[in-house]
Design a protein around this motif. Sequence first.
Motif, PDB file in Angstrom:
ATOM      1  N   TYR A  17       0.856  -1.190   0.000  1.00  0.00           N
ATOM      2  CA  TYR A  17       0.000   0.000   0.000  1.00  0.00           C
ATOM      3  C   TYR A  17       0.892   1.239   0.000  1.00  0.00           C
ATOM      4  O   TYR A  17       2.067   1.171   0.355  1.00  0.00           O
ATOM      5  N   ASN A  18       0.275   2.351  -0.384  1.00  0.00           N
ATOM      6  CA  ASN A  18       0.968   3.644  -0.303  1.00  0.00           C
ATOM      7  C   ASN A  18       2.305   3.605  -1.061  1.00  0.00           C
ATOM      8  O   ASN A  18       3.356   3.950  -0.530  1.00  0.00           O
ATOM      9  N   LYS A  19       2.215   3.127  -2.323  1.00  0.00           N
ATOM     10  CA  LYS A  19       3.378   3.063  -3.226  1.00  0.00           C
ATOM     11  C   LYS A  19       4.538   2.259  -2.630  1.00  0.00           C
ATOM     12  O   LYS A  19       5.712   2.594  -2.794  1.00  0.00           O
ATOM     13  N   GLY A  20       4.179   1.204  -1.922  1.00  0.00           N
ATOM     14  CA  GLY A  20       5.207   0.307  -1.390  1.00  0.00           C
ATOM     15  C   GLY A  20       5.701   0.659  -0.010  1.00  0.00           C
ATOM     16  O   GLY A  20       6.524  -0.057   0.567  1.00  0.00           O
ATOM     17  N   ALA A  21       5.180   1.771   0.555  1.00  0.00           N
ATOM     18  CA  ALA A  21       5.634   2.176   1.892  1.00  0.00           C
ATOM     19  C   ALA A  21       5.154   1.189   2.958  1.00  0.00           C
ATOM     20  O   ALA A  21       5.818   0.964   3.963  1.00  0.00           O
TER      21      ALA A  21
END
Length: 255
Positions: A17-21
């Motif tokens: 999620y959250n661009k891989g964060a």
Amino acid sequence: METSDKLIQVVDLKKHYNKGAIKALDGVSVDINKGDVMVIIGPSGSGKSTFLRSLNMLEVPTSGSIIFEGVDITKKRDASGKKLDIDLHRQKMGMVFQHFNLFPHKTILQNMTVAPIKVKGVPQAEAEKKAKELLERVGLADRADAYPIQLSGGQKQRVAIVRALAMEPDVMLFDEPTSALDPEMVGEVLDVMKKLAKTGMTMVVVTHEMGFAKEVGNRVIFMDEGKILEEGSPNDIFNRPQNPRLQDFLSKVLY
């Protein structure tokens, strides 16, 4: 034709999620064999429910494969190029959630027969006969004409289990099925699950009930931070834990 005991093969499954964060799942690989009662334990937020919900694509993975009965259900098309019908595969996976998700305006019998009749085309009389047999199995034969509001939490969850069984699935997925129940109702639901395991049903169970994991599971998986940190028999996991994180977890949850 070669037959395999592997019902589900999970290969390098990731959910970010959250661009891989946030890595809810971070490279999970495991085989689930026919007849397994696989119990998944771990702290809250470890990825257990995300993993379980990915098995029937309620959570769409970021990458990786889930091969169910020989078909990679993460793909849009099957090996022959035909569009994949995920609902067809979901019919073979029974799912029991924390909350019972029963239709409040339908009787228990109607709740149990709506999917077999509408989805599988089972004749109503046949669906009702099967539903009554299943209700008998869980001690609720006398509640067929009741509405969900008239049932206790434990009774509703027992209905949710046999409603999933009415579709004759090949595997049952349980997402913390007792966590929303009052403590005195937990036992009646676990008893139904124990009986189901004895029939040879393949089960994948996310739970905080360590007693159930010890007694009923044949394989226990410990997850934390989106990874499988340890896997083994209940005896290995509970009596000979190797991973320091698992040792720490068990020290907090076992009294």
